[in-house]
Design a protein around this motif. Structure first.
Motif, PDB file in Angstrom:
ATOM      1  N   ASN A  61     -26.456  54.523 -18.627  1.00 31.36           N
ATOM      2  CA  ASN A  61     -27.837  54.560 -18.140  1.00 31.36           C
ATOM      3  C   ASN A  61     -28.126  55.822 -17.338  1.00 31.36           C
ATOM      4  O   ASN A  61     -29.235  56.377 -17.395  1.00 31.36           O
ATOM      5  N   GLY A  65     -29.359  56.263 -21.211  1.00 34.29           N
ATOM      6  CA  GLY A  65     -29.373  55.023 -21.967  1.00 34.29           C
ATOM      7  C   GLY A  65     -29.554  55.254 -23.455  1.00 34.29           C
ATOM      8  O   GLY A  65     -29.045  56.221 -24.025  1.00 34.29           O
ATOM      9  N   PRO A  70     -33.048  51.830 -20.771  1.00 31.78           N
ATOM     10  CA  PRO A  70     -31.808  51.391 -20.119  1.00 31.78           C
ATOM     11  C   PRO A  70     -31.168  50.233 -20.858  1.00 31.78           C
ATOM     12  O   PRO A  70     -31.846  49.456 -21.552  1.00 31.78           O
TER      13      PRO A  70
END
Length: 400
Positions: A61, A65, A70
């Motif tokens: 992340n 990501g 994310p």
């Protein structure tokens, strides 16, 4: 950026290379299930499994990501109990997951496999090692992948080692769980391949406190080594019982002999025990040093209760991320993610291993026997049984 982190961040560059289109993507997270024994007797390896996955997720992340979205873990505790694991697995069906990572106990995993298979949700198993986990369904159709070393390779690896040491009169002690039964069958096959049969086989229930009768029978049969297959304190019961008899034969087995239940429970009786390992928590190369340092900082500890569980879960999250980054049409359905895992185009320089084509339509196990090393309990910790393995471990092994 210092040299120690260089290799780690080289791996993350694969992820950041996809960020050019990040602003065009929705910010809602991609959800990944995680299930394991976070409470109860098996939490010693369930918690580090979860921690390893969280560490990988944080790193991914931080690098952007999946195309700016994310990743998020949906975490459930199976308490190491098959019925609880089945209930929690069914609960995942409403969580809109792209995949699930989980299971430490073979019996718990086997009870729940059908949930993921029927729902076409890829499952990556980072800890449970029972051979049937990845043989329950025909490989081309199976949604069940694994990054731990199945018992079908651990058993012959250990048998090869003990025969090389001249120990051929084997007593096998296996619990009555799905793990113990599958492990026993793998040991019997491995011994048969060497034209050997065990001189004694002992079966027992989890929680047993005394195995003196079985140990005496194994001793009377002339056993020169004990091969144990159980996940809990029963390994320590065997070791302490052998010590009480003054019976100085070695104890060998699969990876649970590296667990605190055994090492702390057996104390000096655990010294010299030998077991199969994919990872030993020593900074044998920069990639492993980076992982150990990052884990220590995040969780404020210098000791991982079961390092293999943490590392294999960490690698599993990265393998899943590498796979979905190769999906170009945005289809993150179960069949699409399954196909991406089977055809990963990029090499992932992992902690336990270097993963180049870890899975295929016909092979759902990422670990091959050449990736294993023999661990030994020494001074209350697990180290390399052979000094030359420490040297060879500078190079992370690839699948054969």
């Amino acid at each position: 950026m210092n040299k120690q982190w260089h290799k780690k961040w080289m791996g993350l560059m694969v992820l950041s290379g996809a960020l050019g289109s990040a602003l065009a993507q929705p910010a809602n997270p991609l959800r990944i299930g995680l299930i394991g024994p976070l409470t109860g007797p098996s939490a010693d390896f369930g918690v580090p499994m979860m921690n390893g996955a969280k560490l990988a997720l944080d790193e991914i992340n931080a690098a952007g990501g999946y195309l700016g979205r994310p990743l998020e873990l949906v975490i459930k505790d199976d308490a190491g109990t098959p019925d609880v694991g089945l209930q929690r697995s069914r609960e995942f069906l409403k969580d809109q997951l792209i995949a699930t990572i989980g299971f430490c106990n073979t019996g718990v995993a086997l009870k729940s496999l059908e949930v993921f298979q029927s729902a076409k949700i890829p499952l990556i198993v980072p800890c449970a090692t029972g051979t049937p986990i990845t043989t329950t369904y025909p490989a081309p159709d199976s949604y069940v992948f694994r990054t731990s070393a199945r018992d079908a390779i651990q058993a012959p690896f250990v048998v090869d080692d003990i025969v090389a040491r001249g120990w051929t009169r084997v007593a096998v002690f296996a619990d009555n769980t799905g793990y113990g039964e599958a492990g026993l069958q793998d040991v019997l096959k491995a011994l048969a391949a060497k034209n050997l049969k065990p001189v004694h086989v002992a079966r027992f229930e989890l929680g047993v406190k005394d195995l003196q009768t079985e140990l005496k029978a194994a001793q009377a049969a002339g056993a020169d080594v004990i091969f144990s297959y159980t996940v809990g304190q029963e390994n320590a019961v065997i070791a302490r019982g052998r010590q009480a008899l003054g019976w100085k034969v070695p104890q060998v087995g699969a990876w649970p002999l590296s667990f605190p239940f055994f090492i702390d429970g057996a104390r000096e009786a655990a010294e010299g025990a030998l077991m199969a390992q994919t990872f030993i928590a020593e900074p044998s190369n920069e990639r492993r040093s980076a992982f150990l340092s990052a884990y220590a900082r995040k969780y404020k500890t210098t000791k991982i209760t079961v390092p293999m569980a943490a590392v294999q879960a960490y690698d599993s999250v990265y393998l899943l991320t590498y796979a979905i980054l190769a999906i170009r049409n945005g289809d993150l359905s179960g069949p699409s993610v399954k196909a991406a895992l089977e055809t990963m185009p990029r090499i992932y320089y992992g902690v336990a291993a270097t993963h180049e084509h870890p899975f295929s339509k016909d092979d759902k196990d990422a670990i091959s026997i050449n990736m294993l090393v023999m661990g030994m309990v020494k001074n209350g910790a697990v180290t390399f049984a052979y000094p030359q393995d420490r040297t060879r471990n500078l190079i992370v092994k690839r699948k054969r």
